[in-house]
Write a protein that holds these residues in place. Structure first.
Motif, PDB file in Angstrom:
ATOM      1  N   LYS A 237       0.822  -1.215   0.000  1.00 30.83           N
ATOM      2  CA  LYS A 237       0.000   0.000   0.000  1.00 30.83           C
ATOM      3  C   LYS A 237       0.853   1.261   0.000  1.00 30.83           C
ATOM      4  CE  LYS A 237      -4.088  -1.857   2.401  1.00 30.83           C
ATOM      5  NZ  LYS A 237      -5.015  -1.645   3.539  1.00 30.83           N
ATOM      6  N   GLU A 238       0.308   2.296  -0.629  1.00 29.48           N
ATOM      7  CA  GLU A 238       0.819   3.651  -0.484  1.00 29.48           C
ATOM      8  C   GLU A 238      -0.332   4.463   0.092  1.00 29.48           C
ATOM      9  OE1 GLU A 238       2.397   5.412  -3.982  1.00 29.48           O
ATOM     10  OE2 GLU A 238       4.297   4.297  -3.892  1.00 29.48           O
ATOM     11  N   GLY A 239      -0.229   4.747   1.376  1.00 31.32           N
ATOM     12  CA  GLY A 239      -1.381   5.340   2.062  1.00 31.32           C
ATOM     13  C   GLY A 239      -2.477   4.307   2.190  1.00 31.32           C
ATOM     14  N   THR A 240      -3.635   4.606   1.636  1.00 32.53           N
ATOM     15  CA  THR A 240      -4.760   3.651   1.653  1.00 32.53           C
ATOM     16  C   THR A 240      -4.907   2.911   0.332  1.00 32.53           C
ATOM     17  OG1 THR A 240      -6.289   5.421   0.998  1.00 32.53           O
ATOM     18  CG2 THR A 240      -6.025   5.003   3.369  1.00 32.53           C
ATOM     19  N   ASP A 241      -4.094   3.272  -0.670  1.00 28.89           N
ATOM     20  CA  ASP A 241      -4.200   2.659  -1.999  1.00 28.89           C
ATOM     21  C   ASP A 241      -3.332   1.406  -2.093  1.00 28.89           C
ATOM     22  OD1 ASP A 241      -5.875   4.707  -2.847  1.00 28.89           O
ATOM     23  OD2 ASP A 241      -4.198   5.947  -3.538  1.00 28.89           O
ATOM     24  N   VAL A 242      -3.916   0.331  -2.599  1.00 31.61           N
ATOM     25  CA  VAL A 242      -3.160  -0.897  -2.866  1.00 31.61           C
ATOM     26  C   VAL A 242      -2.499  -0.751  -4.225  1.00 31.61           C
ATOM     27  CG1 VAL A 242      -3.259  -3.393  -3.150  1.00 31.61           C
ATOM     28  CG2 VAL A 242      -4.756  -2.288  -1.485  1.00 31.61           C
ATOM     29  N   ILE A 243      -1.165  -0.791  -4.269  1.00 32.76           N
ATOM     30  CA  ILE A 243      -0.445  -0.553  -5.523  1.00 32.76           C
ATOM     31  C   ILE A 243       0.174  -1.818  -6.101  1.00 32.76           C
ATOM     32  CG2 ILE A 243       0.067   1.832  -4.898  1.00 32.76           C
ATOM     33  CD1 ILE A 243       2.942   0.858  -4.226  1.00 32.76           C
ATOM     34  N   GLY A 244       0.070  -2.938  -5.361  1.00 31.02           N
ATOM     35  CA  GLY A 244       0.633  -4.184  -5.859  1.00 31.02           C
ATOM     36  C   GLY A 244       0.687  -5.239  -4.775  1.00 31.02           C
ATOM     37  N   ASN A 245       1.460  -6.266  -5.020  1.00 35.39           N
ATOM     38  CA  ASN A 245       1.577  -7.380  -4.071  1.00 35.39           C
ATOM     39  C   ASN A 245       3.025  -7.817  -3.914  1.00 35.39           C
ATOM     40  OD1 ASN A 245      -1.295  -7.864  -3.618  1.00 35.39           O
ATOM     41  ND2 ASN A 245      -1.346  -8.609  -5.725  1.00 35.39           N
ATOM     42  N   ILE A 246       3.388  -8.185  -2.683  1.00 38.81           N
ATOM     43  CA  ILE A 246       4.639  -8.901  -2.443  1.00 38.81           C
ATOM     44  C   ILE A 246       4.308 -10.385  -2.579  1.00 38.81           C
ATOM     45  CG2 ILE A 246       6.484  -9.428  -0.826  1.00 38.81           C
ATOM     46  CD1 ILE A 246       6.472  -6.530  -1.683  1.00 38.81           C
ATOM     47  N   ILE A 247       4.961 -11.060  -3.496  1.00 37.94           N
ATOM     48  CA  ILE A 247       4.708 -12.481  -3.734  1.00 37.94           C
ATOM     49  C   ILE A 247       5.796 -13.307  -3.069  1.00 37.94           C
ATOM     50  CG2 ILE A 247       4.279 -14.265  -5.451  1.00 37.94           C
ATOM     51  CD1 ILE A 247       2.272 -12.029  -5.625  1.00 37.94           C
ATOM     52  N   HIS A 248       5.408 -14.167  -2.123  1.00 36.35           N
ATOM     53  CA  HIS A 248       6.338 -15.096  -1.489  1.00 36.35           C
ATOM     54  C   HIS A 248       6.469 -16.321  -2.398  1.00 36.35           C
ATOM     55  CE1 HIS A 248       5.966 -12.663   2.083  1.00 36.35           C
ATOM     56  NE2 HIS A 248       4.673 -12.874   2.125  1.00 36.35           N
ATOM     57  N   CYS A 249       7.666 -16.604  -2.848  1.00 38.98           N
ATOM     58  CA  CYS A 249       7.913 -17.710  -3.779  1.00 38.98           C
ATOM     59  C   CYS A 249       8.716 -18.797  -3.069  1.00 38.98           C
ATOM     60  CB  CYS A 249       8.681 -17.215  -4.999  1.00 38.98           C
ATOM     61  SG  CYS A 249       7.936 -15.812  -5.846  1.00 38.98           S
ATOM     62  N   LYS A 250       8.108 -19.951  -2.881  1.00 38.23           N
ATOM     63  CA  LYS A 250       8.787 -21.070  -2.234  1.00 38.23           C
ATOM     64  C   LYS A 250       9.009 -22.186  -3.239  1.00 38.23           C
ATOM     65  CE  LYS A 250       8.567 -24.272   1.686  1.00 38.23           C
ATOM     66  NZ  LYS A 250       7.826 -24.683   2.887  1.00 38.23           N
TER      67      LYS A 250
END
Length: 355
Positions: A237-250
């Motif tokens: 998030k940037e403030g209250t806006d969702v700007i993307g995702n952190i993807i956990h790759c296993k």
């Protein structure tokens, strides 16, 4: 001895048989850059590697973990890296649109979409493509990438027939059909030198002592894919806006790198896959950077916040830093790297002692 082996190979009439020392059909001749340095390292043990050029990569995860988004990012990078390359995209969900490809920076004139509903339909079309590709003269065989999105949505002919007839019995043949499909397709893709990216859904294993995820579709893909990555995500998030995702790759399965290794990558909604995200953690693990309280200490002794580093990655990940990282990531991700290093160190100590 080589003459004997050549006679044996000739007698078998197997056009793809060869002596190991001269190279074999399943050798990896190169890698496809995924667009993320850390994801490349996870798959190949090199920041500049990526997807083996003749293997199957499976991206598995629960719904809405970004599997399609991730695959499209790799497609865009592939087409950028190979100006004469083409992509065959087998769509089972009616999930992709022309605008999605264009928004991800994909050259839509070099992508063909094949809607498929059953495993048998996919198998027939994919094998036809590979056979036709191998019949082309070598100078006409352009770089090609296949994508199946997703395996979990493919039905079978039997299931389609049962549904049309109003039967509600579960199709018990699906896993066998999938396994038979990849027994054939895996070898053909390897011989043709065509990599494949496949997405699939996962589910929680019931009755397991520890929480476990399993892919749908039976064991066929588990054995056929050279690399299986389990994905999970958290929002950025940037403030209250969702700007993307952190993807956990296993790394659930890997033939080239260590299983159960993990990296994080970032998928931005407007910029796609971030090439540098995850490198700070990797540099700290390798000892190239150091963690000092809330800051990161660089090789020159200066410190900076992690966010500042990612805001100007080229400033901090210089050629020298990337070279040093490249020398060390193999020890983290490749099989046998630490053992080889320990043996080398022991030999060096023996030489020094003898002196």
């Amino acid at each position: 001895m080589s003459d004997l082996l050549r006679r044996i190979i000739k007698d078998t009439n197997n056009d793809f048989a060869s002596i190991v020392g001269e190279g074999i059909e399943s050798d990896v001749n190169g890698f496809l850059d995924t667009g993320s340095y850390t994801f490349n390292a996870l798959l190949s043990g090199s920041l500049y590697g990526g997807i083996p050029d003749n293997k199957i990569l499976a991206l598995a995860g629960e719904s809405a973990t970004g599997k399609t988004f991730f695959a499209l990012g790799i497609v865009a990078k592939f087409l950028h890296s190979f100006p004469d390359g083409v992509v065959l995209y087998f769509d089972t969900e009616q999930a992709v649109t022309s605008s999605m490809f264009e928004e991800r920076g994909v050259d839509s004139n070099r992508v063909a979409v094949f809607p498929v509903a059953t495993v048998e339909e996919f198998r027939h079309q994919a094998i036809q493509v590979v056979d036709s590709y191998q019949e082309l003269p070598k100078n006409e065989q352009k770089p090609m990438l296949m994508v199946l999105d997703s395996l979990g949505m493919l039905s079978t002919n039997k299931e389609m027939t049962d549904t049309a007839e109003g039967k509600t019995t579960k199709d018990m043949t699906r896993a066998q059909v999938i396994k038979a499909t990849f027994r054939t397709l895996t070898l053909k893709l390897g011989q043709a030198g065509i990599p494949m990216i496949m997405t699939n859904h996962t589910y929680d294993v019931i009755g397991s002592m520890f929480p476990q995820k399993e892919m749908g579709g039976g064991s066929g893909l588990k054995y056929a894919a050279s690399t299986i990555i389990h994905l999970s995500k958290k929002k950025v998030k940037e403030g209250t806006d969702v700007i993307g995702n952190i993807i956990h790759c296993k790394l659930y399965k890997g033939r080239l790198t260590k299983e159960n290794s993990m990296v994080d990558v970032m998928l931005s909604y407007d910029k796609g896959l971030n090439p540098y995200y995850g490198l700070v953690d990797l540099a700290i693990e390798c000892g190239v950077f150091k963690k000092v309280s809330t800051r990161v200490e660089l090789p020159n002794g200066k410190t900076a916040y992690e966010k500042s580093i990612y805001n100007e990655p080229e400033k901090y990940f210089t050629d020298e830093v990337m070279w040093e990282l490249e020398q060390k990531v193999g020890k983290i991700f490749k099989y046998g790297s630490s053992v080889t290093e320990e043996v080398s160190e022991e030999k060096e100590e023996e030489v020094n002692d003898s002196d």
